[in-house]
Design a protein around this motif. Structure first.
Motif, short mmCIF file in Angstrom:
data_model
loop_
_atom_site.label_atom_id
_atom_site.label_comp_id
_atom_site.label_asym_id
_atom_site.label_seq_id
_atom_site.Cartn_x
_atom_site.Cartn_y
_atom_site.Cartn_z
N GLY A 130 0.81 -1.03 0.37
CA GLY A 130 0.12 0.06 0.28
C GLY A 130 0.96 1.30 0.02
N PHE A 131 0.47 2.62 -0.51
CA PHE A 131 1.24 3.47 -0.61
C PHE A 131 -0.04 4.79 -0.12
CE2 PHE A 131 -0.19 2.69 -4.68
CZ PHE A 131 -1.58 3.56 -4.62
N PHE A 132 0.97 5.98 0.80
CA PHE A 132 0.13 7.15 1.20
C PHE A 132 -0.87 7.39 0.31
CE2 PHE A 132 3.66 6.38 4.02
CZ PHE A 132 2.70 6.07 5.30
N ALA A 133 -1.78 8.12 0.32
CA ALA A 133 -2.44 8.98 -0.95
C ALA A 133 -3.53 9.89 0.14
CB ALA A 133 -3.76 7.85 -0.83
N ALA A 134 -4.01 10.88 -0.24
CA ALA A 134 -4.76 11.47 -0.07
C ALA A 134 -6.43 11.74 0.08
CB ALA A 134 -5.44 12.71 -1.27
N PRO A 135 -5.92 12.29 1.57
CA PRO A 135 -5.85 13.30 2.39
C PRO A 135 -4.71 12.64 3.15
CG PRO A 135 -7.92 12.90 3.72
CD PRO A 135 -7.26 11.69 2.22
N VAL A 136 -3.23 14.24 3.11
CA VAL A 136 -2.12 13.11 3.33
C VAL A 136 -1.78 13.59 4.50
CG1 VAL A 136 0.71 14.31 3.27
CG2 VAL A 136 -0.91 14.23 1.50
N GLY A 137 -1.31 12.22 5.04
CA GLY A 137 -0.72 12.39 6.53
C GLY A 137 -2.01 11.63 7.32
N LYS A 138 -3.50 11.64 6.97
CA LYS A 138 -4.41 10.52 7.13
C LYS A 138 -4.78 9.39 6.32
CE LYS A 138 -6.64 15.16 8.55
NZ LYS A 138 -7.70 15.56 8.25
N SER A 139 -4.56 8.92 4.86
CA SER A 139 -4.91 7.79 4.03
C SER A 139 -3.72 7.02 3.80
CB SER A 139 -6.01 8.90 3.00
OG SER A 139 -6.41 7.53 2.57
N MET A 140 -4.02 5.38 3.14
CA MET A 140 -3.18 4.62 2.45
C MET A 140 -4.34 4.73 1.94
SD MET A 140 -1.42 1.83 3.75
CE MET A 140 0.56 2.61 4.07
N HIS A 141 -3.82 4.31 0.48
CA HIS A 141 -4.50 3.20 -0.90
C HIS A 141 -3.61 1.66 -0.76
CE1 HIS A 141 -6.59 2.61 -4.05
NE2 HIS A 141 -5.77 2.08 -4.82
N SER A 142 -4.34 0.68 -0.58
CA SER A 142 -3.77 -0.34 -0.55
C SER A 142 -4.05 -0.72 -2.35
CB SER A 142 -4.88 -1.60 0.79
OG SER A 142 -4.37 -2.93 0.61
N HIS A 143 -2.69 -1.28 -2.49
CA HIS A 143 -2.77 -1.37 -3.94
C HIS A 143 -3.11 -2.26 -4.37
CE1 HIS A 143 -1.65 -1.23 -8.24
NE2 HIS A 143 -0.95 -2.21 -8.20
N VAL A 144 -1.86 -3.76 -3.40
CA VAL A 144 -2.59 -5.00 -4.33
C VAL A 144 -1.92 -5.99 -2.69
CG1 VAL A 144 0.37 -5.04 -4.39
CG2 VAL A 144 -0.92 -7.21 -5.83
N ALA A 145 -2.39 -7.25 -3.47
CA ALA A 145 -2.71 -8.17 -1.91
C ALA A 145 -3.06 -9.60 -2.17
CB ALA A 145 -2.60 -7.78 -0.95
N GLY A 146 -2.34 -10.73 -2.06
CA GLY A 146 -2.10 -11.81 -3.04
C GLY A 146 -1.52 -12.98 -1.48
N VAL A 147 -2.43 -13.83 -1.84
CA VAL A 147 -2.03 -15.41 -0.71
C VAL A 147 -2.04 -16.66 -2.16
CG1 VAL A 147 -2.59 -17.21 0.76
CG2 VAL A 147 -3.27 -14.57 1.07
N ARG A 148 -0.68 -17.36 -1.83
CA ARG A 148 -0.43 -18.43 -2.44
C ARG A 148 -1.72 -19.05 -2.79
NH1 ARG A 148 4.66 -19.93 -3.77
NH2 ARG A 148 5.73 -18.77 -2.53
N HIS A 149 -2.14 -20.01 -3.93
CA HIS A 149 -2.97 -20.65 -4.23
C HIS A 149 -3.72 -21.25 -3.01
CE1 HIS A 149 -4.03 -18.40 -7.40
NE2 HIS A 149 -2.51 -19.00 -8.30
#
Length: 317
Positions: free
Chosen positions: A94-113
């Motif tokens: 995940g990476f920090f997102a707007a509003p700065v200092g308050k939010s994170m955007h979770s971009h990718v997550a995965g679990v081995r099958h």
């Protein structure tokens, strides 16, 4: 130098998040650690490619160099490791997102099958939540394919994250083995990290099969399949905007009466299988659900729930 503005989080929220994470990690038999080395980044990149069936030359879900760049900039890059074997079983970024200092955007997550069904996806999400709270982040967003009912059920019913936007073909044409050849429509969800989690007995978080992937969300997943045979008494009053035709499984679309206070958007229980067996019907479902969400969101309707039988519930403020 740390540049992100942080905000103090109440100790009661941190304590509750720590306890829930500890239980989830013990149940799944894993530990979650932050990815910082080039070796761990390379392993994580290969695991994501395996999960998304990436085989084409020059195609990858997330380059190792990007892992390192995100980690160095103090974003969230983590991996789940089996406590017995030490093998990497899951990855979340995940990476920090707007509003700065308050939010994170979770971009990718995965679990081995082969590790799906142990609760690893839920444990990783709870680790990400605690990490955010410890860094003063109280808001998280991500996207998922709104036609994948089990992901909708997990996000909305178990986590309490609500879709607030609908984006047709959000990523354009995707080249991985899961999404290639299909429109990349995505629902954008928001999660208040300070809100109380859903009651475990109601939400089933303790024994659910969590999503095994979310590419903001590309999502080959297993979040606990909604049961299409169930009809929830709480949703008996919902007016259908989209309903499954019991005769052939096609989408039936309806105008929503002005006096309606609760409406539903039904969907197939397993759209991924349908894409393989009847691509034309799967496309009709994509178009019907897209039309419903765009029209209802534009008219001010909001998603407030998801019933186990496989339908979004919307209300009008």
């Amino acid at each position: 130098m740390e540049t992100h503005v942080t905000h103090p989080i109440g100790q009661e929220h941190l304590a509750a998040a720590e306890e829930e994470l500890r239980d989830a990690l013990d149940s799944a038999g894993i530990d979650v650690r932050i990815i910082e080395s080039a070796e761990a980044a390379a392993e994580a990149s290969l695991l994501l490619d395996e999960i998304w069936s990436v085989t084409g030359s020059g195609t990858t879900v997330l380059e190792p160099s990007l892992f390192i760049a995100l980690a160095h900039a103090k974003n969230y890059t983590a991996a789940a490791y089996d406590r017995s074997s030490g093998n990497m079983l899951g990855v979340t970024v995940g990476f920090f997102a707007a509003p700065v200092g308050k939010s994170m955007h979770s971009h990718v997550a995965g679990v081995r099958h082969e590790a799906v069904g142990r609760g690893i996806g839920a444990a990783m999400k709870l680790h990400q939540r605690l990490w955010c709270l410890e860094h003063g982040i109280t808001h998280m967003t991500w996207t998922f394919d709104p036609l994948i009912a089990r992901n909708a059920y997990f996000n909305i019913t178990r986590l309490g994250a609500l879709p607030t936007e609908y984006h047709p073909d959000f990523y354009g044409q995707m080249r991985d083995g899961v999404n290639a050849g299909h429109a990349s429509d995505r629902a954008f969800v928001e999660w208040d990290l300070t809100a109380a989690m859903q009651d475990r007995s109601d939400a089933g978080l303790s024994d659910a099969k969590p999503p095994n992937a979310e590419q903001s969300d590309a999502s080959p997943s297993n979040a606990g399949q909604p049961d299409a045979t169930q009809r929830d008494s709480a949703s008996d009053d919902a007016v259908a905007a989209v309903r499954i035709d019991d005769t052939d499984g096609s989408p039936l679309e309806f105008d929503v009466p002005r006096e309606a206070t609760l409406i539903s958007i039904e969907m197939p229980s397993d759209i991924e299988t349908l894409r393989g067996t009847d691509p034309a019907l799967a496309s009709r479902w994509r178009e019907a659900v897209r039309r419903a969400f765009l029209e209802l969101f534009a008219d001010g309707w909001k998603v407030t729930g998801f019933r186990r039988s496989g339908a979004y519930l919307l209300t009008h403020p």
